[in-house]
Design an enzyme around this catalytic site. Structure first.
Site, PDB file in Angstrom:
ATOM      1  N   ASP A 270      32.775  -5.655  -0.655  1.00  0.00           N
ATOM      2  CA  ASP A 270      32.328  -5.084  -2.131  1.00  0.00           C
ATOM      3  C   ASP A 270      33.632  -5.137  -2.791  1.00  0.00           C
ATOM      4  O   ASP A 270      34.644  -4.269  -2.936  1.00  0.00           O
ATOM      5  CB  ASP A 270      31.841  -3.486  -1.935  1.00  0.00           C
TER       6      ASP A 270
ATOM      7  N   TYR B 230      33.155   3.795  -1.723  1.00  0.00           N
ATOM      8  CA  TYR B 230      32.039   4.028  -2.609  1.00  0.00           C
ATOM      9  C   TYR B 230      31.412   2.753  -3.080  1.00  0.00           C
ATOM     10  O   TYR B 230      32.115   1.888  -3.489  1.00  0.00           O
ATOM     11  CB  TYR B 230      32.616   4.701  -3.878  1.00  0.00           C
TER      12      TYR B 230
ATOM     13  N   LYS C  42      32.425  -4.799 -12.763  1.00  0.00           N
ATOM     14  CA  LYS C  42      33.534  -4.498 -13.688  1.00  0.00           C
ATOM     15  C   LYS C  42      33.828  -5.770 -14.688  1.00  0.00           C
ATOM     16  O   LYS C  42      33.341  -6.150 -15.354  1.00  0.00           O
ATOM     17  CB  LYS C  42      34.603  -3.796 -12.899  1.00  0.00           C
TER      18      LYS C  42
END
Ligand code: HOZ
Length: 414
Positions: free
Chosen positions: A223, A128, A251
């Protein structure tokens, strides 16, 4: 609000219950408006590596907030965070701050296409990379949770440029490049996959991606929104010693405030506007509060040379505890850990890709999740997510979690 929430998996609809509504959090604990207290392994889905409301982060935020919350103009705070990140990630020679992981990956792909003048991208099923159109193809996280691998609304025109192949499948990578390698702008990958549950790269997989992208003139994009600063301080690229062309971070980089970044090779990054012609912008990009939370959080990680070792050891103790409790009741689990990320599948065979993850026993997960929540352990409500340890988790928290797991696994026994 759809589902009563602002991000799908928060609805808990996958586990047939209502989510607690949170009133506040401190350290490793989160509290709901009904007066319940939980040991939190969601950590806001990853950012809270130093625990909730860390006094140093809160103090710095209070001081900065008093000076204004957004200027839409350059500040020294942006430079300070950029320097910290680039010191930790030497592959990042030039960096651009954005507001979310979605923006980081979306922008990195546009840049890769602008730089290579090619249109196709390769991604892996179950990875994702946020919710931009071209990346919502065979995606993990909420899409896997709700069984909607590719979102309606993504046009065929967009999806046709996204080639999705199984994670850890080196042969599939080689086949795709043999077929259309000259048309591929980039391979984007979660080098440690966290959005189909936690799935580690098999030996040689990441190296194959590096070698083949170099061979065909495509870019390699890591990623590291989830695994960055967590599986090792310098992320998966430090852990596996692979240098991608571009890296996406999110994050932890914002310490719990909306912040993300993408960066990498200078010759590529200089194509971004205003140095180059690839456009990307944001009113709140480099926001002073987000920069401050990021600076303080990363400083805490850097200043204690043993930070990552300690949090990794803590995570290992918990994972070993979970494994031994599952074994007590002959419940088959496949547990994984990468630094302070951890998770397991109710499965009797190794989980190396999305199909393996999807074959794990969802009913047992539901039983386990519900039993843990009732005992005050707050986990992500989906087997397709990862759990996170923070430095604030105590030995007592871990012991309590292992005891709770014993009760939960007992209910999962056949
Ligand atoms: N996609 C995020 C987890 N992998 C969800 C974040 C959220 O719901 O807050």
């Amino acid at each position: 609000m759809p589902g009563g929430v602002n991000s799908p998996v928060r609805s808990f609809s996958n586990v047939d219950c209502n989510p607690p509504f949170i009133s506040h959090a401190a350290g490793s604990h989160i509290f709901d408006i009904d007066g319940n207290e939980y040991i939190d392994y969601v950590g806001s889905w990853g950012p809270m590596i130093v625990g909730h409301a860390h006094p140093r982060v809160v103090k710095a935020l209070q001081e900065v907030a008093a000076k204004g919350t957004s200027y839409g103009a350059p500040t020294g705070l942006e430079s300070k965070l950029a320097k910290l990140v680039m010191k930790i990630y030497p592959s990042i020679e030039v960096i651009r701050m954005v507001n979310s992981g979605t923006e980081a990956t979306m922008s990195a792909l546009r840049l890769a296409r602008g730089f290579t003048k090619r249109e196709k991208i390769v991604k892996f099923v179950g990875c994702y990379h946020g919710h931009s159109d071209g990346l919502l193809v065979s995606a993990g996280s909420g899409l896997a949770t709700f069984g909607v691998p590719s979102s309606p609304g993504v046009t065929q025109g967009t999806a046709k440029d996204t080639i999705a192949i199984p994670y850890n499948d080196t042969a599939a990578v080689e086949k795709v490049f043999a077929e259309c390698g000259e048309e591929i702008a980039a391979v984007i990958v979660e080098p440690i996959a966290g959005n189909m549950g936690l799935v580690l790269p098999v030996e040689g997989f990441l190296q194959t991606l590096r070698d083949i992208t170099i061979k065909y003139g495509a870019l390699l994009i890591f990623d590291e929104v989830m695994c960055g600063f967590r599986c090792a301080l310098g992320g998966a690229q430090e852990l596996y010693n692979i240098k991608p062309d571009l890296t996406c971070l999110g994050k932890i980089i914002g310490g719990g405030l909306p912040c993300a970044a993408y960066g990498g090779r200078e010759d590529i990054m200089r194509q971004i506007s205003p140095d180059g012609k690839v456009y990307q912008a944001g009113t709140l990009s480099g926001n002073p509060l987000a920069m401050t939370a990021g600076i303080e959080t990363l400083s805490i990680l850097i200043e204690d040379a043993d930070f990552t070792n300690k949090i990794t050891a803590k995570t290992s103790r918990l994972v070993e505890g979970l494994k031994s409790k599952a074994a007590m009741f002959n419940v088959n689990i496949q547990a994984q850990q990468a630094g302070s990320m951890f998770g397991f599948f109710f499965s009797d065979k190794p989980v190396n890709n999305y199909d393996d993850a999807a074959a794990a026993d969802q009913m047992k997960f539901k039983t386990y999740f519900t039993a843990m929540l009732e005992q005050g352990i707050y986990l992500a409500p989906s087997q397709f997510e990862t759990s996170f340890m923070s430095s604030a988790h105590s030995d007592k928290d871990i012991d309590k979690t292992i005891t709770a797991a014993e009760n939960a696994f007992k209910l999962c026994a056949d």
